[in-house]
Design a protein around this motif. Structure first.
Motif, PDB file in Angstrom:
ATOM      1  N   VAL A 287       3.472 -11.614   0.465  1.00 35.60           N
ATOM      2  CA  VAL A 287       4.276 -10.528  -0.090  1.00 35.60           C
ATOM      3  C   VAL A 287       4.506  -9.502   1.018  1.00 35.60           C
ATOM      4  O   VAL A 287       3.547  -9.019   1.627  1.00 35.60           O
ATOM      5  CB  VAL A 287       3.575  -9.855  -1.287  1.00 35.60           C
ATOM      6  CG1 VAL A 287       4.417  -8.674  -1.800  1.00 35.60           C
ATOM      7  CG2 VAL A 287       3.349 -10.862  -2.410  1.00 35.60           C
ATOM      8  N   GLY A 288       5.764  -9.190   1.303  1.00 40.01           N
ATOM      9  CA  GLY A 288       6.054  -8.171   2.302  1.00 40.01           C
ATOM     10  C   GLY A 288       5.588  -6.808   1.825  1.00 40.01           C
ATOM     11  O   GLY A 288       5.931  -6.389   0.722  1.00 40.01           O
ATOM     12  N   ARG A 289       4.792  -6.117   2.640  1.00 39.52           N
ATOM     13  CA  ARG A 289       4.271  -4.805   2.222  1.00 39.52           C
ATOM     14  C   ARG A 289       4.909  -3.646   2.983  1.00 39.52           C
ATOM     15  O   ARG A 289       4.717  -2.494   2.625  1.00 39.52           O
ATOM     16  CB  ARG A 289       2.752  -4.738   2.380  1.00 39.52           C
ATOM     17  CG  ARG A 289       2.252  -4.855   3.800  1.00 39.52           C
ATOM     18  CD  ARG A 289       0.723  -4.833   3.831  1.00 39.52           C
ATOM     19  NE  ARG A 289       0.195  -3.521   3.547  1.00 39.52           N
ATOM     20  CZ  ARG A 289      -0.207  -2.655   4.485  1.00 39.52           C
ATOM     21  NH1 ARG A 289      -0.117  -2.989   5.768  1.00 39.52           N
ATOM     22  NH2 ARG A 289      -0.689  -1.483   4.151  1.00 39.52           N
ATOM     23  N   LEU A 293      12.666  -5.358   3.581  1.00 36.94           N
ATOM     24  CA  LEU A 293      12.569  -6.349   2.509  1.00 36.94           C
ATOM     25  C   LEU A 293      11.189  -6.358   1.869  1.00 36.94           C
ATOM     26  O   LEU A 293      10.755  -7.383   1.338  1.00 36.94           O
ATOM     27  CB  LEU A 293      12.907  -7.744   3.049  1.00 36.94           C
ATOM     28  CG  LEU A 293      14.297  -7.917   3.656  1.00 36.94           C
ATOM     29  CD1 LEU A 293      14.485  -9.330   4.183  1.00 36.94           C
ATOM     30  CD2 LEU A 293      15.382  -7.602   2.633  1.00 36.94           C
ATOM     31  N   CYS A 294      10.487  -5.225   1.910  1.00 31.93           N
ATOM     32  CA  CYS A 294       9.141  -5.202   1.334  1.00 31.93           C
ATOM     33  C   CYS A 294       9.218  -5.563  -0.156  1.00 31.93           C
ATOM     34  O   CYS A 294      10.156  -5.204  -0.860  1.00 31.93           O
ATOM     35  CB  CYS A 294       8.472  -3.854   1.546  1.00 31.93           C
ATOM     36  SG  CYS A 294       9.128  -2.511   0.564  1.00 31.93           S
ATOM     37  N   ILE A 338       7.995   2.498  -1.824  1.00 27.14           N
ATOM     38  CA  ILE A 338       8.190   3.936  -1.634  1.00 27.14           C
ATOM     39  C   ILE A 338       8.598   4.183  -0.181  1.00 27.14           C
ATOM     40  O   ILE A 338       8.319   3.388   0.702  1.00 27.14           O
ATOM     41  CB  ILE A 338       6.906   4.732  -1.975  1.00 27.14           C
ATOM     42  CG1 ILE A 338       5.720   4.212  -1.139  1.00 27.14           C
ATOM     43  CG2 ILE A 338       6.582   4.641  -3.447  1.00 27.14           C
ATOM     44  CD1 ILE A 338       4.462   5.031  -1.317  1.00 27.14           C
ATOM     45  N   GLY A 339       9.287   5.303   0.032  1.00 26.36           N
ATOM     46  CA  GLY A 339       9.731   5.631   1.383  1.00 26.36           C
ATOM     47  C   GLY A 339      11.165   5.211   1.594  1.00 26.36           C
ATOM     48  O   GLY A 339      11.669   4.284   0.960  1.00 26.36           O
ATOM     49  N   GLN A 340      11.846   5.906   2.518  1.00 27.65           N
ATOM     50  CA  GLN A 340      13.247   5.643   2.786  1.00 27.65           C
ATOM     51  C   GLN A 340      13.437   4.935   4.127  1.00 27.65           C
ATOM     52  O   GLN A 340      13.901   3.813   4.194  1.00 27.65           O
ATOM     53  CB  GLN A 340      14.044   6.962   2.771  1.00 27.65           C
ATOM     54  CG  GLN A 340      14.014   7.676   1.428  1.00 27.65           C
ATOM     55  CD  GLN A 340      14.708   6.895   0.327  1.00 27.65           C
ATOM     56  OE1 GLN A 340      15.700   6.217   0.584  1.00 27.65           O
ATOM     57  NE2 GLN A 340      14.195   6.981  -0.889  1.00 27.65           N
ATOM     58  N   ALA A 341      13.078   5.614   5.217  1.00 29.40           N
ATOM     59  CA  ALA A 341      13.301   5.043   6.550  1.00 29.40           C
ATOM     60  C   ALA A 341      12.507   3.755   6.744  1.00 29.40           C
ATOM     61  O   ALA A 341      13.011   2.784   7.306  1.00 29.40           O
ATOM     62  CB  ALA A 341      12.917   6.059   7.622  1.00 29.40           C
ATOM     63  N   GLN A 342      11.261   3.731   6.270  1.00 30.84           N
ATOM     64  CA  GLN A 342      10.409   2.551   6.404  1.00 30.84           C
ATOM     65  C   GLN A 342       9.747   2.300   5.051  1.00 30.84           C
ATOM     66  O   GLN A 342       8.612   2.706   4.811  1.00 30.84           O
ATOM     67  CB  GLN A 342       9.357   2.777   7.496  1.00 30.84           C
ATOM     68  CG  GLN A 342       8.489   1.573   7.810  1.00 30.84           C
ATOM     69  CD  GLN A 342       9.252   0.480   8.548  1.00 30.84           C
ATOM     70  OE1 GLN A 342      10.432   0.599   8.801  1.00 30.84           O
ATOM     71  NE2 GLN A 342       8.578  -0.610   8.885  1.00 30.84           N
TER      72      GLN A 342
END
Length: 406
Positions: A287-289, A293-294, A338-342
């Protein structure tokens, strides 16, 4: 062939038999065979599903239309000073925040369609230059077209630059033959695409039935041998698996090329490349964390390296790996990032998410086997579609003369 038996740059490598003795194609500048116009207005806010007039918004040239526009998707009630299409017009977007899409040429086969602003209209004498042939030719010359693009933050393609584009033009009959050949291939590609989309939709519908809907304790569709089995259990993801982050690997150690002594390396967005070491061996869910594409879910087998941006999911006893893969995929875990840039996915949040599971491992395996069979059909369809796309690219290279001599 030229007199010295060397291939001529004015003749394609592959030519239909009836044109092999008709001589070389004619070298021309685009500006010598076409007139250029600009569309007008048509902001996106003026598009209306029940509008009285057909229209093409410039954004649709990037997202909706291919080389030939046979039907128009959008409508508007806009009136006033408008620019209307003529059959055979070739349309190209004139600006974008990235340059790559500016080589997308589309031939509109309809008259009196409203052409929006930021669209360059290339109009030829259709008795001499077939619009569909020209649109396909321009797309084939993408690399040369992009050399004409100007700008830094916003990129532009101007008529004054495009007029200088070098072309080789055959007779109208040969143009039409090439266009019809490619159109037939496009029909095959579109049919394969529709079959692939139908399989994806069928899978999504089947997953909705094989897993309980919100508020339900059993799925709508259950295999006959499990009708008398107990209801599914309400658990958390931590109850059914143990997700742990992988191990850091320096970017300098990651190779883009697969080699015999290297192992796949997976990060937050999937496959990153190949490295000399592996962290896991077997069959695991990743699972991408962290990353764009997390939340994406992949099933990996064999020896591989998982980075710290991926969660390696180990099922608890009594939980089938294949079933858990589909169950996690159905949850659309990217919703919880959560988060925008990363963007990132918290392991703590993930562990506390609710999930319903059948008590019997046999029922889990039956569901996984059913969906895996469907995935195999989808993969085979994707291979057929990719083979057609590659065939088209190879055919384009042979049907048009090479201009690398310039």
């Amino acid at each position: 062939m030229a007199a010295d038996n060397k291939p001529s740059h004015l003749v394609p490598r592959l030519r239909f038999p009836e044109f092999r003795d008709t001589g070389e194609w004619e070298a021309r500048k685009l500006g010598n065979i076409a007139d250029f116009f600009k569309g007008k207005g048509l902001p996106k806010s003026m598009l209306s599903a029940d509008g009285a007039c057909q229209c093409i918004h410039y954004g649709e040239l990037f997202t909706t239309y291919t080389e030939v526009i046979q039907t128009v998707n959008s409508r508007t009630n806009l009136d006033g000073k408008l620019f209307l299409s003529v059959e055979n017009d070739v349309l190209m977007p004139t600006s974008d925040v990235t340059p790559n899409g500016l080589a997308k040429a589309c031939c509109v086969k309809l008259r009196n369609v409203i052409i929006g602003g930021d669209i360059l209209v290339i109009r030829t004498d259709q008795q001499k230059v077939w619009g569909e042939f020209l649109a396909r030719y321009i797309r084939h010359l993408e690399r040369k077209v992009l050399q004409l693009v100007t700008g830094s933050t916003v990129y532009h393609l101007y008529a004054a630059s495009l007029e200088k584009l070098d072309l080789c033009i055959p007779t109208p009959l040969e143009q039409k033959k090439i266009a019809d050949c490619l159109s037939s291939l496009d029909d095959l590609i579109a049919a394969e695409g529709r079959r692939l989309e139908a399989l994806h939709q069928h899978k999504q519908g089947l997953m909705q039935k094989l897993f309980p809907q919100p508020g339900k304790t059993i799925p709508r569709l259950r295999f006959p041998e499990f009708h008398k089995e107990p209801k599914w259990r309400a658990l958390t993801i931590e109850d059914v698996c143990d997700p742990k982050a992988g191990q850091f690997v320096p970017a300098s150690e990651i190779s883009e090329q697969a080699e015999e002594d290297l192992f796949p390396c997976y990060g937050g967005n999937g496959l990153r490349g190949y490295v000399k070491s592996f962290t896991h061996e077997g069959r695991y869910i990743l699972v991408g964390r962290q990353g764009a594409l997390c939340g994406n879910v992949n099933l990996c087998s064999g020896k591989f390296h998982a980075t710290e941006h991926a969660l390696v999911v180990t099922p608890r006893p009594g939980i089938d790996t294949g079933w858990l893969f589909y169950a996690l995929d159905l949850l659309k875990l990217n919703r919880f990032s959560i988060g925008q840039a990363q963007p990132g996915l918290s392991a703590r949040v993930l562990k506390n998410l609710s999930i319903w599971a059948p008590i019997e491992v046999g029922e889990q395996q039956k569901i996984a086997d059913c969906l895996r069979s469907l995935d195999e059909l989808i993969a085979a369809e994707e291979q057929r579609l990719n083979a057609l796309l590659m065939h088209k690219q190879g055919l384009l290279q042979k049907l048009f003369p090479s201009l690398d001599w310039q």
